[in-house]
Design an enzyme around this catalytic site. Sequence first.
Site, short mmCIF file in Angstrom:
data_model
loop_
_atom_site.label_atom_id
_atom_site.label_comp_id
_atom_site.label_asym_id
_atom_site.label_seq_id
_atom_site.Cartn_x
_atom_site.Cartn_y
_atom_site.Cartn_z
N GLU A 245 2.84 5.52 -3.72
CA GLU A 245 3.03 6.74 -4.53
C GLU A 245 4.46 7.28 -4.48
O GLU A 245 4.93 7.71 -5.53
CB GLU A 245 2.08 7.87 -4.05
CG GLU A 245 0.62 7.60 -4.20
CD GLU A 245 0.04 6.95 -2.97
OE1 GLU A 245 -1.17 7.06 -2.75
OE2 GLU A 245 0.79 6.31 -2.21
N ASP B 218 -8.33 4.58 -3.48
CA ASP B 218 -9.39 4.86 -2.50
C ASP B 218 -10.49 5.73 -3.11
O ASP B 218 -10.56 6.93 -2.88
CB ASP B 218 -8.79 5.54 -1.27
CG ASP B 218 -7.79 4.65 -0.56
OD1 ASP B 218 -7.76 3.45 -0.85
OD2 ASP B 218 -7.04 5.17 0.28
N ASP C 165 0.84 -1.20 0.00
CA ASP C 165 0.00 0.00 0.00
C ASP C 165 0.88 1.25 0.00
O ASP C 165 2.06 1.21 0.33
CB ASP C 165 -0.91 0.00 1.23
CG ASP C 165 -2.21 0.74 0.99
OD1 ASP C 165 -2.28 1.52 0.02
OD2 ASP C 165 -3.15 0.55 1.78
#
Length: 790
Positions: A430, A495, A427
């Site tokens: 980025e 998300d 997760d």
Amino acid sequence: MSFFRRCTSSTFLAASLFCGTAMAQQAVLTRGNATVVLEGYAPNILRVTMSLDKTYALKSPGVGITAAPNGTGWTQSTQANENSFRSSRMVVQVAPEGHGKASGTSADIARYFNGSAPHVGLRIDTPDGKPILRMNDWEMAVPNHKDGSAAVLNDRREGDDPYFEVGATFAAPEDEHYYGLGQNQQGFLDLRSHSLECAHDYTAAGGPSVCVPFVVTNKGYAILWDNPSKTRVDFAFNEQTRWTSQVGQRVSFFVIVGDTYDQLYEGYRSLTGSVPMLPKSAYGYIQCKQRYASQKELLDVAHGYRDRHLPADVMVVDWFYFTKMGQMDMDPKQWPDPTAMNAELHKLGFHSMISVWPRFVPEDRYYDLLLKKGWFEHLADGTPTNGLPYDRAGSDIDTTNPEAARWYWDTIRENFVSKGFDSFWADETEPDLPPNGSYLHVGPGTEYFNVYPYFHTKALYDGFRRDLPQTRALILSRDAYLGAQHNGAIFWSSDIAPTWDTLRRQVPTGLNFVASGMPYWSTDIGGWQYLPYSHTPAHPPLIDPSDARENVNHYDDYPELYVRWFQYATFQPTMRAHGSRNFNEVWSYGKQAEPILEKYLKLRYQLMPYIYSLGYFSHQTGAPFMRGLFMDFGSDPNTAAIGDEFMFGPALLVAPVTKQGATSRSVYLPAGSDWYNFWTNERVHGGQRVEVAAAIDTIPVFVRAGSILPLGAPIESTEQKQAIESVRVYPGANGDFTLYRDDGKTYAYEEGKSEITRLHWSEAKGKLEQTGAAAWAGEGVVMVVGVGKK
């Protein structure tokens, strides 16, 4: 960039000339004070670099590109001072020295408004003269106040490579269309007439964006833009497409040509790496929510699927199982025996996945070590970057550092692989703390803004291949970059919101993402964000929400939305339920929703022989198997901008229902084929729109005439051996399909240990033929679908 910066410099150096014709891997030219390099990687792959500094022009490609130059079949020559570089697939010509030189008023303007980059004109044609691509000019500009780019210099340390804004401009014919560039959630398919920033941005409009700077076109070419900084692409404005990167020392890009889109992806694959076969469980159903808070809750859900005899393959442990961010432990109060938990999941036929974050807080057991080693993304003075005061989750490990990457995997292996976890959710790739203004081992974060997900997923993949050679890697990642498809990774749209508008935009979003060379993509079924307490639907809900109030509160149309989303997800490359609801299993959305969700869950597994074979197709070619209609029906101009339908493999056309209350929808059936309604077997001519019934238990699906569709017997997980129950043939054209099987777990397939059956339907003979490994035994397996109404 300023118009005047692209004007030709008034001083030129002599062009490099080539006498006659000679074999060449690389052509090095000069135009004014610039070096232009043309380099062959295959007969259909060309690399172009340009720089005011010859050293940078001659440097190797950047992050994610693993191929080596190969000049076989390339020759170079000079005629009338125009340099030519050619192969059997393309002819590249660079305009002669002085071409485009300013004169008259343009020369006077250049006295006051002039850039450093001399004009370079480049054109690429097929050997028979058909135009492929025209580069009108390029840019290499010192950051400056006129263009508002000067602030980027604040992110450069003394000793770093120089900063320039770099870019190139290409001709954009009025009928050219563009697809790819990673993930953009604004809701359109064709990128033409849109200006997009290629950058990882969690706060982007519509939902998080992901940069994969690779674009395919309908003109027989693709561009791979070799620059990892934030890049803006203006598609087809003023008859040109312009790429502009925030930081670089050169312009570098690849051009791949091909007669089909699949040939373009084969070129991308050769440059950046293949797509490994995933563990077979990854093609099944992945059950997740935010979050299963205890070992007992997770096992109860797993038993719930098995007690109901429902198929499912992967159970996911999301975040906050740990005692501290970065501690890499499992709170014994809620997770008393993870090893026993995984053993029980395995006994039930499940694989397990656990979320591993790259964040470390100062209080965790590893922070001091990482700080001492200098393994954090950091500021110029070495201080770890953090998100204070609002984000208190610590700092990101810098996995662009090979030593940090190795440590990160080793620590995951020691803490989680040792407990029986099979796969990992990487997760916040980025990374979560945007690197602009910070620094990574590979270089300044502003210059290398987009590369973190490549290195981060590679750290895990390399660990799998080194330490678990008999286990296929499976890594769920939120972000991607060039080459990340090679890292055993699957990606998702992050998300997103639980709304009808979001569902609608997911369809073109996914089609562009997979068009970027990343075949494995999915969405959080139902959206990730928390549900509003109440929502009034535009139309009477098609699913009664009254017995799901504990889960959906007064979002009255949410069970309907979830059903429609689930139907769409059945035909995505991977299928994963996730979201911030109290419950998120197929029995969690009411008694009317439950049988519909079960129907599509079982359909996913019925299609498993087909889906797994599609995975092999992507492994072999690099091409996606969830495909915009433009990929397979380019001769039908109506398909260029259709973003609400797609092909799922060669056989199935899928048209998700994304409007609340809808019980029918318009579906365009591409020309050049007849089509069968999957549910009714009605046969319809292509080249027309049809209004298709879509009751709440039905998603419109059509099968292309000439298709061969293998279907499997019922199973509860891919751990069970699945027989071929039927092979449906849809007549109307000759057809072929490659049915693929292997052990589903190891990399033995790389050594040829697999079973391949080639199926061929002969329309003239009215017969299905198979060669290779026997795929089924006995009679009655093949079913030729009858011809219905036209």
